[in-house]
Motif scaffolding. Structure first.
Motif, PDB file in Angstrom:
ATOM      1  N   LYS A   1       0.576  11.915 -10.309  1.00 15.44           N
ATOM      2  CA  LYS A   1       0.100  13.056  -9.513  1.00 15.44           C
ATOM      3  C   LYS A   1      -1.403  13.190  -9.595  1.00 15.44           C
ATOM      4  O   LYS A   1      -2.062  13.673  -8.655  1.00 15.44           O
ATOM      5  N   SER A   2      -1.970  12.798 -10.723  1.00 17.63           N
ATOM      6  CA  SER A   2      -3.421  12.914 -10.893  1.00 17.63           C
ATOM      7  C   SER A   2      -4.186  11.948  -9.984  1.00 17.63           C
ATOM      8  O   SER A   2      -5.407  12.102  -9.802  1.00 17.63           O
TER       9      SER A   2
ATOM     10  N   LEU B   1       6.490   9.281  -7.134  1.00 14.84           N
ATOM     11  CA  LEU B   1       7.707   8.491  -7.307  1.00 14.84           C
ATOM     12  C   LEU B   1       7.526   7.093  -6.733  1.00 14.84           C
ATOM     13  O   LEU B   1       7.946   6.099  -7.345  1.00 14.84           O
ATOM     14  N   ASP B   2       6.922   7.003  -5.562  1.00 13.23           N
ATOM     15  CA  ASP B   2       6.690   5.696  -4.953  1.00 13.23           C
ATOM     16  C   ASP B   2       5.834   4.809  -5.869  1.00 13.23           C
ATOM     17  O   ASP B   2       6.074   3.605  -6.005  1.00 13.23           O
ATOM     18  N   SER B   3       4.828   5.413  -6.485  1.00 13.38           N
ATOM     19  CA  SER B   3       3.947   4.660  -7.384  1.00 13.38           C
ATOM     20  C   SER B   3       4.704   4.196  -8.624  1.00 13.38           C
ATOM     21  O   SER B   3       4.512   3.066  -9.100  1.00 13.38           O
ATOM     22  N   PHE B   4       5.551   5.058  -9.154  1.00 16.34           N
ATOM     23  CA  PHE B   4       6.361   4.696 -10.322  1.00 16.34           C
ATOM     24  C   PHE B   4       7.295   3.535  -9.984  1.00 16.34           C
ATOM     25  O   PHE B   4       7.403   2.577 -10.761  1.00 16.34           O
TER      26      PHE B   4
ATOM     27  N   PRO C   1       0.821  -1.221   0.000  1.00 18.96           N
ATOM     28  CA  PRO C   1       0.000   0.000   0.000  1.00 18.96           C
ATOM     29  C   PRO C   1       0.851   1.266   0.000  1.00 18.96           C
ATOM     30  O   PRO C   1       1.922   1.319   0.587  1.00 18.96           O
ATOM     31  N   LEU C   2       0.362   2.292  -0.673  1.00 23.20           N
ATOM     32  CA  LEU C   2       1.025   3.587  -0.719  1.00 23.20           C
ATOM     33  C   LEU C   2       0.064   4.653  -0.229  1.00 23.20           C
ATOM     34  O   LEU C   2      -1.139   4.598  -0.487  1.00 23.20           O
ATOM     35  N   ASP C   3       0.609   5.623   0.464  1.00 20.18           N
ATOM     36  CA  ASP C   3      -0.192   6.715   1.022  1.00 20.18           C
ATOM     37  C   ASP C   3      -0.304   7.825  -0.025  1.00 20.18           C
ATOM     38  O   ASP C   3       0.672   8.492  -0.353  1.00 20.18           O
ATOM     39  N   ARG C   4      -1.516   8.037  -0.538  1.00 23.18           N
ATOM     40  CA  ARG C   4      -1.729   9.033  -1.584  1.00 23.18           C
ATOM     41  C   ARG C   4      -1.521  10.458  -1.084  1.00 23.18           C
ATOM     42  O   ARG C   4      -1.337  11.384  -1.883  1.00 23.18           O
TER      43      ARG C   4
END
Length: 402
Positions: free
Chosen positions: A399-400, A49-52, A39-42
């Protein structure tokens, strides 16, 4: 026992540098991260960057890229600082563009899943070793983790700098991993077996080339020689590779002098500068002249033959250029036979992503004959923006989702 790869750069005054490398030969382990739940904190600033990194490294290859410096995974004896967020973004897209995407196209995604390191740890500052007068460029542990230093000075406008600090290191260590899974041919170990030595840190690049090594560190052991051939061939641009082979075509001799003033005196009318080579100063103010070996008289002046040509000498008995090309041919065959990788294709892909290529396949040059940096040039997709800026869109798109 933990094994580490150390890549050190010795800062020498006036002219040039040496690169030091030592590596691990531990086996690469299986996948070590659970990619099903990550999981990542939006709400985090770093979410794009974390999502990439999750989408492009963790999920497809089980590789965790760490740019928030972790004390437990860092050298606690050094004064280190974390990598800046914007530089971490640049390094992330460049690792994908110049390393992972290239190998994926040449060898396939499964190849990277099986052989890629599992952790890439990015640290912002340089790692100095004051007692040795050296700088650690990178560390690789057990074929599983690679630590890269100096991320805050990453500069897409300086490809040579990036290759030295980041990408040659990556290809070098990756070569060790491949060698662990399919051993290099034993014939390679015998080519230069009488010239490997423990004093490689004092050897100049040109002297190493004359003995058939692509770098001074390559002369330390056959295993390092092997991966240095691979890493240098992939990352050196065509001009620099040609310069290496040219240097390797000669024997080199050294002469200690009192300093740069003494060296300047040697540049008197009638002297052939090409036979003198170059000067490297030391911190004491003295230095060494490295020059191509040739016939000289009692006054140390060059003696020309009846045609007015310099009479080169080859006292070592080594055809450095031929030896380097022989080693490269063995690496080329090994990569094809064991991994179905064409290293010439691999190299061309890396180089064509770094530099602008003409429609006829030749490399474009500027008015000074220098290769033109592709990363900072206008993108074919959007001429109003550079290639590196377009690459960063792969991160910005997340970012979106915040």
């Amino acid at each position: 026992m933990k094994s580490r790869l150390y890549i050190l750069l010795v800062a020498m005054a006036v002219v040039s540098t040496f690169t030091f490398v030592s590596c691990s030969d531990d086996d690469l382990g299986p996948s070590i991260f659970d990619t099903t739940e990550y999981p990542l904190d939006r709400s985090n600033y770093s979410f794009p960057l974390d999502s990439f990194l999750k989408a492009e490294f963790l999920k497809p290859y089980n590789v965790k890229v760490i740019y928030r410096m972790e004390d437990i995974g860092s050298d606690m004896d050094k004064n280190l600082v974390p990598a800046a967020y914007d530089k971490s973004e640049q390094l992330a897209v460049l690792m994908k563009y110049l390393w992972y995407d290239v190998y994926k196209e040449c060898a396939g995604e499964q190849f990277l899943k099986e052989y890629s390191p599992r952790i890439i740890h990015c640290i912002g500052s340089k790692s100095y070793n004051p007692s040795q007068g050296t700088e650690t460029l990178g560390v690789a542990e057990g074929g599983v983790k690679i630590t890269l230093y100096n991320v805050n000075n990453l500069n897409p406008a300086d490809i040579d700098y990036m290759n030295e600090y980041f990408f040659k290191t990556m290809h070098h260590e990756f070569g060790h991993i491949l060698d662990q899974n399919h051993l290099r041919p034993t014939t390679f170990n015998t080519i230069s077996n009488t010239h490997y030595n423990s004093q490689w840190s004092d050897m100049a690049d040109s002297v190493a080339a004359g003995l058939g090594f692509v770098s001074p560190y390559a002369s330390s052991a056959a295993g390092e020689d092997w991966v240095e051939v691979l890493a240098n061939y992939v990352t050196r641009d065509p001009f620099k590779w040609a310069q290496l082979l040219n240097s390797a075509s000669f024997d080199w001799e050294t002469e200690e002098v009192d300093g740069v003033n003494e060296y300047t005196k040697r540049l008197k009318p009638g002297c052939n500068l090409d036979t003198i080579g170059y000067f490297k100063a030391t911190t004491s103010g003295k230095g060494t002249i490295y020059r191509r070996a040739c016939v000289r008289n009692e006054k140390d002046n060059v003696v020309l033959d009846e045609n007015g040509e310099v009479q080169w000498t080859h006292l070592s008995g080594v055809d450095g250029r031929g030896v380097i090309l022989q080693k490269l041919d063995l690496v080329r065959t090994y990569m094809k036979d064991n991994y179905n990788i064409d290293i010439d294709q691999l190299r061309n892909m890396v180089q064509s992503r770094q530099f602008i290529v003409n429609s006829d396949g030749t490399y474009a040059t500027d008015e000074y004959g220098r290769l033109i940096n592709n990363l900072t040039s206008p993108s074919a997709e959007d001429p109003s923006r550079s290639v590196i800026d377009v690459l960063l869109d792969q991160i910005n798109v997340f970012k979106s989702l915040q």
